[in-house]
Design an enzyme around this catalytic site. Sequence first.
Site, PDB file in Angstrom:
ATOM      1  N   LYS A  87       0.863  -1.189   0.000  1.00 37.78           N
ATOM      2  CA  LYS A  87       0.000   0.000   0.000  1.00 37.78           C
ATOM      3  C   LYS A  87       0.892   1.229   0.000  1.00 37.78           C
ATOM      4  O   LYS A  87       2.003   1.193   0.509  1.00 37.78           O
ATOM      5  CB  LYS A  87      -0.871   0.029   1.251  1.00 37.78           C
ATOM      6  CG  LYS A  87      -2.096   0.901   1.112  1.00 37.78           C
ATOM      7  CD  LYS A  87      -3.152   0.159   0.326  1.00 37.78           C
ATOM      8  CE  LYS A  87      -4.485   0.825   0.323  1.00 37.78           C
ATOM      9  NZ  LYS A  87      -5.521  -0.125  -0.091  1.00 37.78           N
TER      10      LYS A  87
HETATM   11  N1  GLU Z   1      -7.172   0.069  -3.343  1.00 34.49           N
HETATM   12  C1  GLU Z   1      -7.931  -1.108  -3.581  1.00 34.49           C
HETATM   13  C2  GLU Z   1      -8.000  -1.966  -2.335  1.00 34.49           C
HETATM   14  O1  GLU Z   1      -7.833  -1.486  -1.243  1.00 34.49           O
HETATM   15  C3  GLU Z   1      -7.447  -1.864  -4.821  1.00 34.49           C
HETATM   16  C4  GLU Z   1      -6.027  -2.278  -4.810  1.00 34.49           C
HETATM   17  C5  GLU Z   1      -5.523  -2.838  -6.139  1.00 34.49           C
HETATM   18  O2  GLU Z   1      -6.274  -2.927  -7.077  1.00 34.49           O
HETATM   19  O3  GLU Z   1      -4.343  -3.197  -6.178  1.00 34.49           O
HETATM   20  O4  GLU Z   1      -8.303  -3.127  -2.387  1.00 34.49           O
END
Ligand code: GLU
Length: 464
Positions: A135
């Site tokens: 993240k």
């Molecule tokens: N931000 C989204 C999540 O928290 C998608 C992450 C992604 O597609 O890599 O799942």
Amino acid sequence: MSTTSNTGSTSASGETTLPWDPVVEELGFPKDPDNLYLQTVMTMLKAAEVIELRHRVKIILAQPKNEIMVHFPVQMDDGHHRLFKGYRVQHNNALGPYKGGIRYHHDVHLDDVKSLALLMTMKCSLVRIPFGGGKGGVKVDARSLSPSELMRVTRRFTAAIANDIGPDHDIPAPDVGTNAQMMAWMADTYQSIAGIGGRANDAMRVVTGKPVEIGGSLGREKATGQGVVDVCKEMLPEIGIPISGMRVSILGFGNVGGWAARIFQDLGAKVVAVMDHTGALRNDEGIDCNALADHVRDTGGIAGFENNETLTGSGTRSGHGATAISDEEFYKTPVDLFVPAALEQMIQEKQSEWLNCKVVAEAANAPTTPPGDRVLASRGIEVIPAILANAGGVTVSYFEWVQNKSNVTWDAEQVDRELNRHMVMAARRTNLARQRYNCDLRTAAYIAALEHIGKVYAVRGIFP
Ligand code: GLU
């Protein structure tokens, strides 16, 4: 203020929480029960304990592999320079490349990003896609920047982490405050500077959630909302709630909440209450979610929707029949399903006491605090946990990456079909774990994720 001891703790609300897991002691975490990272690790360790996960896997998963923090200057439209802080946390890559979104928010902290990265590891494992968890974030209020400032921040942040990401190493995506346009700037910047020669186009795989024109997947924008609905369609009828005709309230009307609302509405559910950072609305006949989504696109929030005049067969109708309500009234609105689709830690004890629903489907990451969770459990409210309910976004990100890697494009039906298959299988895995271990759905979802990671570590071993 919170007080701590070796055997347990007291949260800000004064409630005594569970004793600390020995891993928390061993790794020397600061024992603040209100800290999101500690809460997330404790939830994971609780499930690990149930399945007697090996100690070495527990300590590996209790901390991210890498925590990258950068500072970078960006020139603002008025000519002065501002220094920004950015993060990329790479939690685990035992199953595949690190994967997870980039968040733009004025209140991003390292511990939040660490928690969200851990949740990504769990999510990818639960839906069985070959990705690990990561993240990132930039401490900025995206709404306060002009489009060109936003572009410069995005390009400069990408440059700052360019050596740490890569199409087969760590693959960012959109999250709160970011969108497909920003992914296009990230991909373009990475491709321009990463120097991977003849495979320049392949460098665009470095991010998912791109615009369709540059390799984004059909269905990616609505994917998280669609996944929430797919999981509910699989799980709610079993507990006596048919989707058609059910009453829903939704906290947050951004990408995830807005899509979930519209898809539920298309299936015959009534969205009777909505709240976001600008206000709250109620309409017992069902809010017109398509009109509300247009209003949010034009104004940035749901506030003022109640004053919109629309022409109907019998004259004009104000706000499509919706009225503005208070926060408390929002939570107390009687519904079958409550969908938190905003930020972390919003459903605390007070909100859990207020809620008048049968089921909570967590569309946001970590919306419910552990004390909030205990109140919901004591009131018999079922919680479909985030690592299951909101895994649709990263699942379609995986489809995008696969399409890019193999130079093909899937049609919308194929994306929807494959997404549904992954979500249904993940829901069944969770239900099975729940039956086997006689536990709540959150613990069951973590168990289903951890069992898979445990097996991978068992066969891979740990270097050297
Ligand atoms: N931000 C989204 C999540 O928290 C998608 C992450 C992604 O597609 O890599 O799942």
